[in-house]
Design an enzyme around this catalytic site. Structure first.
Site, short mmCIF file in Angstrom:
data_model
loop_
_atom_site.label_atom_id
_atom_site.label_comp_id
_atom_site.label_asym_id
_atom_site.label_seq_id
_atom_site.Cartn_x
_atom_site.Cartn_y
_atom_site.Cartn_z
N CYS B 76 101.67 -17.20 18.81
CA CYS B 76 102.17 -18.56 18.67
C CYS B 76 103.09 -18.82 19.82
CB CYS B 76 102.89 -18.80 17.36
SG CYS B 76 103.41 -20.53 17.27
N CYS B 194 98.92 -24.45 24.01
CA CYS B 194 99.08 -24.29 22.56
C CYS B 194 97.87 -23.56 22.05
CB CYS B 194 99.21 -25.64 21.87
SG CYS B 194 99.14 -25.51 20.06
#
Lengths: 81, 251, 207
Positions: B76, B194
């Site tokens: 992440c 992302c």
């Protein structure tokens, strides 16, 4: 000949001083050590030194052809080996 | 042929990492991979939610290391970058210590660290990036990359805070954002900073259109995993980053 | 022998197992005030069967640390009635030996020593002994794991002649234990020879 060595540190100087008072004992220096010697057995009275036990029982750095025959709260006695 | 086990620590709502990374590495001509995940509960891409997610890191490492992976990718990116400059090194160090103390041989990499590693690998100095994040988080990502000696010439924040929605952002919207960037003097473009915003199918075409290396968090992650395992970086159809060793792979 | 640069930097950590982390934290952190500075949560991923565990660290000054391992669901191996949780001994093991292994931490002054005395005396682990040796004064107790624990202050700084003397003792000891007569008398005799050989030419270090 009885010979022992004691390191020249503040805790040991009272012991060396008491030994030095005995006319039969000579005290000289080898580097940072006192050499305490005599033709006869060496006896040092502990109470005369005012020494604590911990200091008393760790004060001998070396024995030259000698042995400790008494080392207690009263005195230390060193004789030729 | 040995199968290399890749451990993935992913936000619970993430679906893209587990789609794009296997899709990429399946294309490798000389190596086989299996993928195993542990999940950190997270739905909303906000600073508070990311902090709560990071608190699950130790549990996730405990779980994934039980599978004896060869390398673990802490996947992440923004969760690490909100920790401030250099955070990926601190996180990777803490995880490495946790693994080593328990006698695990697994390597650790992070998506955040991988993006930095990949940009340095293509010798980028001036970049442009597309992110799905709310502006304040996008600014933190920009600041993080700038602290790693990268000038961020231009950037986009698509402002999607629901992580499940991020996983559904259509490719056209991502490509449109990439085209809108001012690419003056830019030597590499990050089409998705992302791991949840899908971009895999866009990378190669965008690179041909823009004429500069195009990376995504996913392609960077694959790059970092391959380098960690000392495998040739030779994955076709996903940008020049992943073709770094293409000519040197034996037939 | 060529000089070896002395680049080591003290104790990264000295580590012990514990079966009572709550009491261990109470002793080191709450009573003594040693801050918790690090922890690692891990499982046994290596080849040996190994429970999940926590490895936690207290600062003991100078950046040195004491660390403990707590293994979930692990029972202490059976042992005798004496000793600590790591090393157990039978009843007849002499106490001087059982307490020979211990950690001694340093404070700078009498006031600091008395402060730690006060902290221990106000706790479940009061000072068991306070002693003066030749050049140090110490307080002793056992920690919650039975580890023998000392805090000590120097009554005066160690002098360079004592470094020389220590080296002579060690050299004499290494020789004597390899020889026919392994005794204090043999050590003192050998040391006397070394004194004569080396001490006369010894130059005091610059103060």
């Amino acid at each position: 000949m009885t010979q022992l060595f004691m390191l020249d540190v503040p805790e040991n100087t009272p012991i060396v001083a008491v030994a030095d008072q005995d006319p039969a004992i000579t005290v000289d220096r080898v580097g940072p050590y006192f050499r305490i010697a005599s033709d006869t057995p060496i006896v040092i009275d502990r109470r005369a030194t005012g020494c604590r036990h911990a200091v008393w029982y760790s004060s001998v750095a070396g024995l030259m052809r000698s042995r400790i025959t008494q080392w207690d709260k009263d005195a230390m006695r060193i004789e030729p080996a | 042929m040995t199968t290399h086990r890749i451990g993935l620590v992913v936000p619970s709502s993430n679906v893209t990492v587990e789609t794009e990374l296997p899709a990429l590495l399946r294309r490798h001509p000389a190596a086989r991979f299996s993928f195993h995940s542990s999940r950190m509960r997270m739905h909303t891409v906000s600073a508070a939610a990311l902090a709560a997610m990071n608190a699950q890191r130790e549990r996730c490492i405990m779980e994934i290391a039980d599978a004896s992976p060869d390398v673990i990718l802490y996947a992440c990116l923004v969760a690490v970058m909100v920790g401030g400059p250099g955070e990926h090194r601190r996180v990777e160090g803490a995880v490495a210590e946790q693994l080593a103390t328990g006698g695990s041989a697994a390597l650790i990499r992070s998506s955040a660290g991988a993006l930095v590693e990949a940009l340095h690998a293509v010798q980028a100095t001036r970049i442009a990036i597309v992110t799905p994040y709310p502006r304040p988080l996008a600014e933190q990502v920009v600041g993080y990359l700038e602290s790693e000696d990268l000038a961020v010439a231009d950037w986009r924040a698509l402002e999607v805070a629901d992580n499940a929605e991020v996983g559904c952002i259509p490719g056209e919207r991502v490509l449109e954002a990439a085209r809108s960037l001012d690419r003056t003097g830019v030597d590499a473009l990050v089409i998705s900073a992302c791991v949840q915003m899908p971009s895999l199918d866009l990378v190669d075409a965008a690179e041909q259109e823009f004429g500069i290396p195009v990376l995504s968090a996913a392609t960077a992650g694959a790059y970092s995993v391959l380098r960690s395992l000392r495998l040739p970086v030779a994955v076709p159809g996903a940008g020049s980053l992943l073709r770094a060793d293409t000519t040197s792979v034996p037939a | 022998m060529a000089e070896l640069p002395h680049i080591i930097r003290g104790v990264d950590h000295v580590a012990f197992p514990t079966f009572d982390p709550a009491a261990t934290v109470a002793f080191y952190r709450d009573v003594l005030g040693f801050p918790v500075v690090h922890s690692i949560c891990a499982a046994g991923w290596g080849p040996e069967r190994h429970p999940d565990f926590i490895h936690f660290f207290f600062d003991i000054g100078n950046g040195d640390r004491i660390a403990f391992f707590y293994y979930f669901g692990f029972e202490p191996p059976r042992g005798g009635s004496k000793g600590d949780v790591y090393a157990r001994f039978d009843d007849d093991a002499p106490n001087f030996f059982v307490t020979s292994r211990h950690l001694a931490l340093h404070v700078d002054s009498e006031a600091d020593l008395l402060e730690y005395r006060r902290r221990l005396d106000n706790s479940r682990w009061p000072v068991e002994l306070q002693l003066q040796h030749e050049t140090i004064e110490s307080i002793y107790t056992h920690d919650p794991n039975g580890y023998f624990f000392e805090i000590t202050r120097a009554l005066r700084p160690v002098t360079p002649p004592e470094d020389l003397d220590a080296n002579l003792t060690v050299d004499a000891l290494v020789e004597v234990v390899g020889g026919p007569d392994v005794s204090m008398a043999a050590l003192l005799a050998r040391k006397a020879e070394l004194i004569v050989e080396r001490a006369a030419g010894w130059e005091p270090a610059k103060r």
